[in-house]
Design a protein around this motif. Structure first.
Motif, PDB file in Angstrom:
ATOM      1  N   LEU A  10      -7.273   4.719   7.147  1.00 35.34           N
ATOM      2  CA  LEU A  10      -5.993   5.440   7.177  1.00 35.34           C
ATOM      3  C   LEU A  10      -5.639   5.948   5.775  1.00 35.34           C
ATOM      4  O   LEU A  10      -5.218   7.105   5.599  1.00 35.34           O
ATOM      5  CB  LEU A  10      -4.903   4.493   7.703  1.00 35.34           C
TER       6      LEU A  10
ATOM      7  N   ARG B 243      -0.522  -8.501  11.346  1.00 38.33           N
ATOM      8  CA  ARG B 243      -1.800  -8.671  12.066  1.00 38.33           C
ATOM      9  C   ARG B 243      -2.724  -9.615  11.304  1.00 38.33           C
ATOM     10  O   ARG B 243      -3.367 -10.485  11.904  1.00 38.33           O
ATOM     11  CB  ARG B 243      -2.487  -7.316  12.239  1.00 38.33           C
ATOM     12  N   LEU B 244      -2.790  -9.418   9.978  1.00 41.14           N
ATOM     13  CA  LEU B 244      -3.661 -10.283   9.185  1.00 41.14           C
ATOM     14  C   LEU B 244      -3.179 -11.736   9.230  1.00 41.14           C
ATOM     15  O   LEU B 244      -3.991 -12.659   9.187  1.00 41.14           O
ATOM     16  CB  LEU B 244      -3.732  -9.792   7.728  1.00 41.14           C
TER      17      LEU B 244
ATOM     18  N   LEU C  33       0.333  -4.257   9.272  1.00 43.87           N
ATOM     19  CA  LEU C  33      -0.965  -4.730   8.766  1.00 43.87           C
ATOM     20  C   LEU C  33      -0.897  -6.209   8.393  1.00 43.87           C
ATOM     21  O   LEU C  33      -1.736  -7.013   8.818  1.00 43.87           O
ATOM     22  CB  LEU C  33      -1.388  -3.901   7.538  1.00 43.87           C
TER      23      LEU C  33
ATOM     24  N   TYR D 129       0.865  -1.192   0.000  1.00 48.95           N
ATOM     25  CA  TYR D 129       0.000   0.000   0.000  1.00 48.95           C
ATOM     26  C   TYR D 129       0.893   1.230   0.000  1.00 48.95           C
ATOM     27  O   TYR D 129       1.591   1.506   0.983  1.00 48.95           O
ATOM     28  CB  TYR D 129      -0.914  -0.006   1.218  1.00 48.95           C
TER      29      TYR D 129
ATOM     30  N   LEU E   6       0.671   3.876   2.802  1.00 48.71           N
ATOM     31  CA  LEU E   6       1.069   3.500   4.161  1.00 48.71           C
ATOM     32  C   LEU E   6       2.590   3.530   4.265  1.00 48.71           C
ATOM     33  O   LEU E   6       3.294   3.381   3.256  1.00 48.71           O
ATOM     34  CB  LEU E   6       0.566   2.097   4.500  1.00 48.71           C
TER      35      LEU E   6
ATOM     36  N   TRP F  85      -8.823  -4.934  10.736  1.00 49.72           N
ATOM     37  CA  TRP F  85      -7.527  -4.361  10.363  1.00 49.72           C
ATOM     38  C   TRP F  85      -7.570  -3.806   8.951  1.00 49.72           C
ATOM     39  O   TRP F  85      -6.966  -2.771   8.648  1.00 49.72           O
ATOM     40  CB  TRP F  85      -6.415  -5.409  10.502  1.00 49.72           C
ATOM     41  N   LEU F  86      -8.299  -4.515   8.120  1.00 50.76           N
ATOM     42  CA  LEU F  86      -8.453  -4.061   6.729  1.00 50.76           C
ATOM     43  C   LEU F  86      -9.229  -2.742   6.686  1.00 50.76           C
ATOM     44  O   LEU F  86      -8.881  -1.817   5.943  1.00 50.76           O
ATOM     45  CB  LEU F  86      -9.211  -5.147   5.954  1.00 50.76           C
TER      46      LEU F  86
ATOM     47  N   LYS G  73      -7.064  -0.003   7.947  1.00 50.38           N
ATOM     48  CA  LYS G  73      -6.108   0.373   6.897  1.00 50.38           C
ATOM     49  C   LYS G  73      -6.777   1.270   5.860  1.00 50.38           C
ATOM     50  O   LYS G  73      -6.228   2.299   5.454  1.00 50.38           O
ATOM     51  CB  LYS G  73      -5.575  -0.921   6.243  1.00 50.38           C
TER      52      LYS G  73
END
Lengths: 250, 446
Positions: free
Chosen positions: B10, A109-110, A106, A95, A98, B3-4, B7
């Motif tokens: 953000l 965590r996923l 991210l 991304y 980010l 979380w997605l 994201k």
């Protein structure tokens, strides 16, 4: 069809005595009339570095994305050991809005990493990106972006990592650092399967070479074995071209 | 999924231009609608060239009507800009200073007075098809009003004359000093005279004439009633079959909010899915098993983000517009219901579009190209196009969420028909339909 997540019971002893961590069984992929892969079978063992080489359109990316589970095969199966398969696609899958750390956080965590902070710190350290952790990915150079891409592929400490032309966007210095990093991974037990257009990289870093053309696996053996079959002992790139010619391909 | 979602929020926060558009667009729409509705339409500026002599009048049934009375009626609906000549009027029309010019010719009084030839005024106008249509309808409406006022005056004069003919009296009104016998008095008078006649044939003749006079008097009485109704022959009595009568201003609010809800939601959902493709992260997220995020989870996250954002925008718009237009705030629970289900259906449409397109620009373009005609088609009223074509339009509107969302919000805000339950059920069905199409689109990509 892909037989996914088969446990370590599926792993067997490889030729060199290491545990087999990945097996492709008669993998085939068709896009309409076009046969992209034709019954490709091979296996990979822990610590092994395998190069996947072949001309453009040979089916390298298709094979890697099927092994990674990003595409479904038309037929055949992929068997992997209990550890996850890490995947580093050819185009950085990140991304851009980010930061480096946010991307890593991210995906950690996923992936339900047991300790996200530790996993992110480890990958920043291993890929030498700690200084750039708070930079947005969109502002990074192609080389640094590729490093983040590799870091994401390794976040879950996989037993096999698949890299699709990992060095294509890098300058010679960055390339050198990347291969040193990958070699270190392999030395710690990770099986590495990488595709490349730079045939000399295959000779230099891989213990095994898979030659793929028009979806068919033509050769599976050591770089030296390939050179010997082509009758070119010196220049590996010339040996590769001669091999393809000898096989009546190019 | 959280979380997605975090994201995406953000990324949205860092996409300043997109956020600015998402905030400014509904505010601009709300302000435009608010001002347009709360301020009445201003009278269009029309140039008038009066070529008649000052103080001219014409006679209607013996009554003098000043030309000014007629022209005042004609120009009541417009802002009059008087100009001396036709050339000056044409120049004003060309420059756009006035939307049209009306030239009253010098012979208009003679034409009206003649009772034979029709009087004519000349209308000069310019502009595109919309402006031409506006001018024609404004002038036609003004002429209809003026003609109606004139015909009412004519009717008044005619009814007075008929009364005189029937009841009798002084002929001064008709320009004569004599007293006349009314038609209704002739029959009894003749019958009285007939009774005194010795000759049977004379009596019979007088009785026949008296009969005709009686018949004529009765029919002239009916003609009086006919004349009074002819000036406004048809009146409408309206009956609304279902729902409440919806004021145009609150319906305009519903349309504006529905359009904003659709654009914000469809664009966000379509862009969100397409962004995952453009950044090459889709495969990384959904590869497996085990996948980091299931495809359904990915679609749900994108729908939630788009629906949530557009929901906030739509509710804020409704509250904002309610400061201009009186909306029933006690129905806010229904607003929330209608907007929430509308947002979900638009979100599902957006993810289906995003799954079809390969990158953000294509997804945004496709979302716009699809949304605009959908909004347009949903606003086509029945009976305004050919029957078969309307059936096609209805079928298209039925399988996309705009019309259902519009009806749900209209029912929530205005209590109109169909009921909100029907529209919400419709929206729910469309949410599942487009959700399934989005899922199919992702599978195709694999």
């Amino acid at each position: 069809m892909r037989a996914s997540g088969t446990t370590s019971g599926a792993a067997s002893e490889g030729a060199a005595g290491s545990a087999e961590v990945l097996r492709a069984e008669r993998l085939a992929k068709r896009y309409g009339e076009r046969q992209a892969l034709a019954e490709v079978s091979f296996s990979a063992c822990a610590s092994e570095m395998i190069a996947l080489v072949g001309p453009n359109g040979a089916g390298k990316t298709t094979l890697l994305s099927i092994l990674a589970g990003a595409q479904l095969p038309s037929s055949g199966a992929v068997r992997a050991s209990a550890g996850a398969i890490g995947w580093v696609p050819q185009q950085p899958a990140l991304y851009s809005k980010l930061t480096v750390a946010e991307n890593l956080r991210l995906f950690a965590r996923l992936a339900r990493a047991p300790d996200v902070r530790v996993a992110v710190a480890r990958m920043l350290e291993q890929t030498g990106l700690a200084q750039r952790a708070d930079d947005r990915v969109g502002s990074l150079s192609g080389g640094n972006r590729q490093r983040v891409n590799v870091a994401l592929g390794l976040l879950s400490s996989p037993s096999v990592v698949l890299l699709d032309e990992p060095s294509s966007a890098l300058d010679p210095g960055q390339r050198e650092r990347l291969w040193a990093f990958i070699a270190e991974l392999a030395s710690k037990g990770t099986a590495v399967l990488f595709s490349t257009h730079i045939v000399s990289e295959a000779e230099r870093y891989a213990q095994r070479v898979l030659v793929l053309d028009e979806g068919e696996l033509l050769f599976d053996g050591s770089p030296r074995g390939l050179a010997a079959q082509a009758g070119h002992a010196g220049d590996f790139e010339a040996a590769f071209v001669a091999y393809l010619r000898g096989a009546g391909r190019r | 999924m959280r979380w997605l979602l975090a994201k995406d929020l953000l990324i949205l926060r860092r996409s300043r231009l997109l956020v600015a558009l998402l905030v400014l667009y509904p505010i601009a729409i709300a302000l435009l609608i608010g001002f347009a509705i709360s301020r009445g339409p201003s009278a269009p500026r029309v140039a008038i060239v009066d070529e008649t002599a000052p103080g001219q009048s014409f006679t209607l049934g013996g009554k003098r009507v000043g030309l000014a009375e007629y022209t005042d009626e004609l120009f009541r609906q417009v802002h009059v800009v008087r100009v001396p000549t036709r050339a000056a009027a044409s120049e004003k029309v060309s420059s756009g200073d006035v939307i049209a010019a009306v030239v009253i010719p010098p012979d208009i009084v003679q034409k009206i007075s003649s009772g034979v030839s029709q009087a004519q005024v000349e209308v000069i106008y310019n502009g595109d098809a919309l402006q031409q249509s506006f001018v024609r309808s404004t002038i036609d409406s003004a002429l209809a009003q003026a003609n109606l006022a004139l015909s009412e005056q004519i009717t008044d004069v005619a009814v007075r004359d008929l009364d005189l003919l029937l009841a009798g009296g002084s002929l001064q009104a008709l320009g004569s000093g004599q007293n006349i016998v009314g038609l209704s008095h002739i029959s009894p008078a003749l019958k009285d005279v007939a009774r005194r006649q010795s000759s049977a044939s004379d009596r019979a003749t007088l009785v026949r004439i008296a009969g005709f006079a009686s018949f004529a008097a009765q029919n002239l009485g009916v003609a009086k009633n006919v004349l009074t109704t002819v000036s406004a022959p048809i009146r409408a009595k309206s009956t609304l079959l279902a729902g409440k009568r919806t004021p145009l201003d609150t319906y305009a609010v519903v349309v504006a909010v529905s359009i904003s809800l659709m654009f914000v939601c469809v664009l966000l959902a379509a862009g969100g899915i397409a962004l995952e493709r453009e950044e090459n992260t889709m495969a990384r997220l959904t590869r497996g098993p085990p996948a980091l995020v299931s495809r359904e989870g990915l679609l749900a996250a994108k729908t939630t983000l788009a629906a949530g954002s557009s929901f906030l925008v739509a509710i804020a718009m409704l509250l904002g517009i309610s400061t201009f237009v009186p909306l029933d705030l006690s129905r806010i629970g229904l607003w929330v219901l209608a907007v929430a289900f509308g947002a979900l259906a638009f979100g599902a449409l957006g993810i289906a579009i995003g799954a079809l397109a390969w990158e953000v620009r294509a997804a945004s373009l496709l979302a716009f190209l699809l949304s605009l005609p959908l909004a347009f088609l949903a606003l086509v009223p029945s009976g305004s196009v050919a029957h078969g074509l309307y059936d096609v339009i209805s079928a298209i509107s039925f399988v996309f969420p705009f019309k259902a969302a519009l009806q749900a919000l209209d029912a929530a805000v205005n209590g109109s028909s169909p009921s909100i339950a029907i529209s919400v059920a419709h929206l729910l069905g469309l949410t599942f339909l487009f959700g399934a199409l989005g899922r199919l689109g992702l599978r195709r990509a694999q």
